[in-house]
Every structure is written in structure tokens, then in C-alpha cells.
Design a protein around this motif. Sequence first.
Motif, PDB file in Angstrom:
ATOM      1  N   SER A  82       0.840  -1.199   0.000  1.00 58.26           N
ATOM      2  CA  SER A  82       0.000   0.000   0.000  1.00 58.26           C
ATOM      3  C   SER A  82       0.873   1.246   0.000  1.00 58.26           C
ATOM      4  O   SER A  82       2.040   1.214   0.408  1.00 58.26           O
ATOM      5  N   TYR A  83       0.283   2.315  -0.467  1.00 61.75           N
ATOM      6  CA  TYR A  83       0.975   3.607  -0.445  1.00 61.75           C
ATOM      7  C   TYR A  83      -0.019   4.674   0.002  1.00 61.75           C
ATOM      8  O   TYR A  83      -1.077   4.837  -0.615  1.00 61.75           O
ATOM      9  N   LEU A  84       0.321   5.365   1.059  1.00 57.02           N
ATOM     10  CA  LEU A  84      -0.485   6.491   1.527  1.00 57.02           C
ATOM     11  C   LEU A  84       0.352   7.748   1.406  1.00 57.02           C
ATOM     12  O   LEU A  84       1.418   7.849   2.034  1.00 57.02           O
ATOM     13  N   PRO A  85      -0.069   8.706   0.591  1.00 60.01           N
ATOM     14  CA  PRO A  85       0.701   9.947   0.473  1.00 60.01           C
ATOM     15  C   PRO A  85       0.852  10.621   1.834  1.00 60.01           C
ATOM     16  O   PRO A  85      -0.006  10.468   2.713  1.00 60.01           O
ATOM     17  N   ALA A  86       1.934  11.368   1.989  1.00 55.06           N
ATOM     18  CA  ALA A  86       2.184  12.016   3.287  1.00 55.06           C
ATOM     19  C   ALA A  86       1.167  13.116   3.565  1.00 55.06           C
ATOM     20  O   ALA A  86       0.903  13.454   4.718  1.00 55.06           O
ATOM     21  N   GLY A  87       0.575  13.701   2.515  1.00 55.95           N
ATOM     22  CA  GLY A  87      -0.360  14.807   2.709  1.00 55.95           C
ATOM     23  C   GLY A  87      -1.633  14.352   3.405  1.00 55.95           C
ATOM     24  O   GLY A  87      -2.249  13.368   3.005  1.00 55.95           O
ATOM     25  N   ARG A  88      -2.027  15.073   4.459  1.00 56.41           N
ATOM     26  CA  ARG A  88      -3.263  14.771   5.182  1.00 56.41           C
ATOM     27  C   ARG A  88      -4.060  16.067   5.312  1.00 56.41           C
ATOM     28  O   ARG A  88      -3.514  17.077   5.751  1.00 56.41           O
ATOM     29  N   VAL A  89      -5.322  16.006   4.945  1.00 63.31           N
ATOM     30  CA  VAL A  89      -6.150  17.207   5.012  1.00 63.31           C
ATOM     31  C   VAL A  89      -7.287  16.966   6.012  1.00 63.31           C
ATOM     32  O   VAL A  89      -8.095  16.045   5.820  1.00 63.31           O
ATOM     33  N   PRO A  90      -7.375  17.765   7.073  1.00 66.48           N
ATOM     34  CA  PRO A  90      -8.523  17.637   7.991  1.00 66.48           C
ATOM     35  C   PRO A  90      -9.816  17.921   7.221  1.00 66.48           C
ATOM     36  O   PRO A  90      -9.841  18.795   6.346  1.00 66.48           O
ATOM     37  N   ILE A  91     -10.866  17.177   7.536  1.00 70.55           N
ATOM     38  CA  ILE A  91     -12.098  17.307   6.753  1.00 70.55           C
ATOM     39  C   ILE A  91     -12.674  18.719   6.837  1.00 70.55           C
ATOM     40  O   ILE A  91     -13.341  19.166   5.908  1.00 70.55           O
ATOM     41  N   GLU A  92     -12.384  19.431   7.928  1.00 69.40           N
ATOM     42  CA  GLU A  92     -12.883  20.804   8.055  1.00 69.40           C
ATOM     43  C   GLU A  92     -12.361  21.687   6.915  1.00 69.40           C
ATOM     44  O   GLU A  92     -13.040  22.606   6.467  1.00 69.40           O
ATOM     45  N   GLU A  93     -11.138  21.399   6.471  1.00 72.08           N
ATOM     46  CA  GLU A  93     -10.547  22.223   5.400  1.00 72.08           C
ATOM     47  C   GLU A  93     -11.227  22.001   4.055  1.00 72.08           C
ATOM     48  O   GLU A  93     -11.082  22.799   3.147  1.00 72.08           O
ATOM     49  N   LEU A  94     -11.940  20.865   3.919  1.00 74.46           N
ATOM     50  CA  LEU A  94     -12.592  20.551   2.649  1.00 74.46           C
ATOM     51  C   LEU A  94     -14.026  21.071   2.596  1.00 74.46           C
ATOM     52  O   LEU A  94     -14.660  21.064   1.548  1.00 74.46           O
ATOM     53  N   ALA A  95     -14.538  21.508   3.753  1.00 70.87           N
ATOM     54  CA  ALA A  95     -15.968  21.829   3.859  1.00 70.87           C
ATOM     55  C   ALA A  95     -16.406  22.870   2.839  1.00 70.87           C
ATOM     56  O   ALA A  95     -17.426  22.703   2.171  1.00 70.87           O
ATOM     57  N   GLY A  96     -15.623  23.934   2.691  1.00 69.93           N
ATOM     58  CA  GLY A  96     -16.022  25.016   1.801  1.00 69.93           C
ATOM     59  C   GLY A  96     -16.175  24.540   0.375  1.00 69.93           C
ATOM     60  O   GLY A  96     -17.202  24.765  -0.271  1.00 69.93           O
ATOM     61  N   ARG A  97     -15.155  23.828  -0.104  1.00 69.71           N
ATOM     62  CA  ARG A  97     -15.188  23.386  -1.495  1.00 69.71           C
ATOM     63  C   ARG A  97     -16.290  22.356  -1.730  1.00 69.71           C
ATOM     64  O   ARG A  97     -16.897  22.292  -2.799  1.00 69.71           O
ATOM     65  N   LEU A  98     -16.566  21.532  -0.717  1.00 63.51           N
ATOM     66  CA  LEU A  98     -17.562  20.467  -0.885  1.00 63.51           C
ATOM     67  C   LEU A  98     -18.972  20.937  -0.532  1.00 63.51           C
ATOM     68  O   LEU A  98     -19.932  20.171  -0.644  1.00 63.51           O
TER      69      LEU A  98
END
Lengths: 92, 310
Positions: free
Chosen positions: B9-25
Motif C-alpha cells: 500500500s501507499y499512503l501519500p504524506a499529505g493529510r487534510v482535515p475534513i474541516e478544510e474541505l468543507a467550503g469546497r464540498l
Amino acid sequence: MGQTTEVDLRQQIVDSIGELLPRVLKREVPELPESTRLFDELGLSSASTLELLLELEEALDLQIDVEEIDQGDLESVGTLADFVAAHSLTQD
Amino acid sequence: MTALTAVASYLPAGRVPIEELAGRLGLSDRQVRVFRRFHGLSEVCRDHDGTLFDLLAAAVGELDELRGREHLVKYVLYARGMPVAVPYPANPLHELCRKLGLAHAVAFTVTHHACATGLLAVDIAGRLLASDGVPGALALVIAGEKTFTRDAELVPDTSIFGEGAAACLVSADGASDRLLSYVTRLRGDFDGRLVEDPGLAVRFAKEYPGSLAEVILAAVQRAGLALDEISLIVPHNVNAVSWRRLCRMIGYPVDRVLLDNVAVTGHCFAADAFLNYRLAADRGLLNPGDRYLMVAAGLGATFSAMVFEH
């Protein structure tokens, strides 16, 4: 919350549902008898029910065990209040 | 008998808290809090600068068991949840095969089981190899996608997608992990976009647990086992609350469903079960002889379960 009896808690939940529903549904909601059907009469969905439960947790300082919830618990304001009263931990 | 020979498996190092996605979504503050409190989502993997090729190549790069065995790989299957990934004529799968020394392999994409396509690809790979009957032949199954549109970022009221990837080697007759059974049910009556059809969303939410429970129990029965002989469920990462409800429905302890990636990766399309397999193996949760379930569901809808023996 330590002195609160189960009956008091259930009534608080019923009262809070009435206060919180307009916020969750984003519209005016008339005074609700406990027999009001959540999905058919109020237009709640599974998703908005979770939003209502979240608001109840925060308003009443509860933690609700949602995985125990059944379709029957979502019938009406009264059945939902019964469920929440029976599946909540109060945060002291 | 089809066997899952190796999983990386490969998990990119970048992690985005879901709160940061709220506006766009277009998520309200309350919807984000529901995702966090009840669905168990916290952050999702995102590789902002990387391409789909980079994502898949990184997963295959983790598959040490492939080194020196490239010539044995007869098939490369890309298991994808979304039907479209890149604009024509770009083809990261074929580019990947060229770069990896796998240009001789028959390479194709499998889709239409949506996020349950990963399990379908393992089954197809095993059956192709078995029908060829070439001793030692292998198939490479890869999975993982970019969150490149709103539909590839959010399942309304259900989950948020992440960019993890996986690569697996499949054989027709390996000793481990042997595929004991595979049950998949297609429910075309759930076809449509949940975001546009509230009636469909209500129906799907209501019937989802029972439909998934049905394939789980059927797969266990087809493997000749009882549910309590299943040591672990290697799940999809859609959310935690649906697994808790399902476990209650079938009488299976939720602490034996490996849900830890839900809060870390989000739902990585068709790669979830493989990401979670890797996590289980790395944690020593799979012992020789253990029978476990891999379970996936796809919108549209597909419900799938596989029983393996480690």
C-alpha cells in the motif's frame, strides 16, 4: 446532571427536539405532539436525523450511542426521545 | 485456487482535515461535525502535486515481491471505482507497464463495480490465470484514484474520498492467502446519483446494511464456515457508523473490524480493502490459518465479500 431523573431527561429531550428541529430543517416547525412522524410528516432523513442527534448531544451535554438505533426508533418524536433517553451517557 | 500472494500500500504524506474541505464540498459546519462524530472521519490522504501515474507507481514501488518476477506477470488489472480517470489519450496504466518492465503483460482497467471493483479484479485475475494454466504465472492488481471532481471527493452524508493506492500480486494456485469464496450482488435498482435523487439516497441508506450483510453471510457460508470462525473483517473505509450498525445486525464484534484507517485515509475508492489488509498484516493481526473477510460496496450498487485463508 447527576440529580436528573430519567423522566426529566426524556422531557428535556422532547423539548430540545422541538427547539432544534427548525435549525436542522432550516424552516419553521409548529409545536409538535410526540406522535409527530419524523420522516413522513417532518421530512427528516437518516442524514438529518444524525444532525439532530449531534445537536441534542451538544445542547444536553450527552453522548448518544447511535449504532443501536433502529428504524422503529425513528418513527416519531416520542420514539426518538425514548431511544435517546435509553442510549445516552450524560457528561458530568 | 486464486491466491493473494502479496499486497502493498501507499499512503501519500499529505493529510487534510475534513474541516478544510468543507467550503469546497459545500458542507455545513454541522455536516462536518456529523462526519467527525458519527462517521469516524477525521482527515483524508491527498497528494496535491502528484498525478495518477505517481500514485499508482508509488504503490507498485512498495511491492517488493514483484522485483525480479516481472516476466511472470501475465496480466495487469487496474481496479477503478470511477469510470473516467484521465483525458484521452493519456493512459497511466500503460505508461506504468512500460516503466515497470511489464509491457509484455495484458493490461486493462476493470470498473463498473464502483468501489467494490478491487475484489472483482482479484477474482478476474485468478480466473484468467487458472484458465491459462501457466505454472508460476502472476497478475498484478492495482487500485487507487485521484479526487479530481466533486463526485470523486464526496459521497453525500456518507463519506469523503482519499488518495491511497495499493498493488497486489495474484496467482492461480498460491499457498497464501487462498481465496475460499467470493460473493457479489449487483443491485441495478440503486443506479443513479445520490446527490440528485433524494429518494434514491433514502432507499439506499435503508437497504445498505441488509444488502451488505447478505453477501457477507453468503460468502462465509460458501467458504464452509460459520461467522464466528472469521477472525477479522478487512473492510472498506466508507465510515465507521455503518460498520457498527452492520456488526450489530449480523452479531459480529465490531472490534474485529479493522476501522483504524477510516480516520486516517478516508475512503480510497477500490483500494480500501487492500490498504486495510496491509495494515492488518503489519500489525500482526493475521496468523497462519486465519480466515478473514474482505468486504466492499460500490455505488450503483454492488455489494461484495471475499473469504480468504491466511
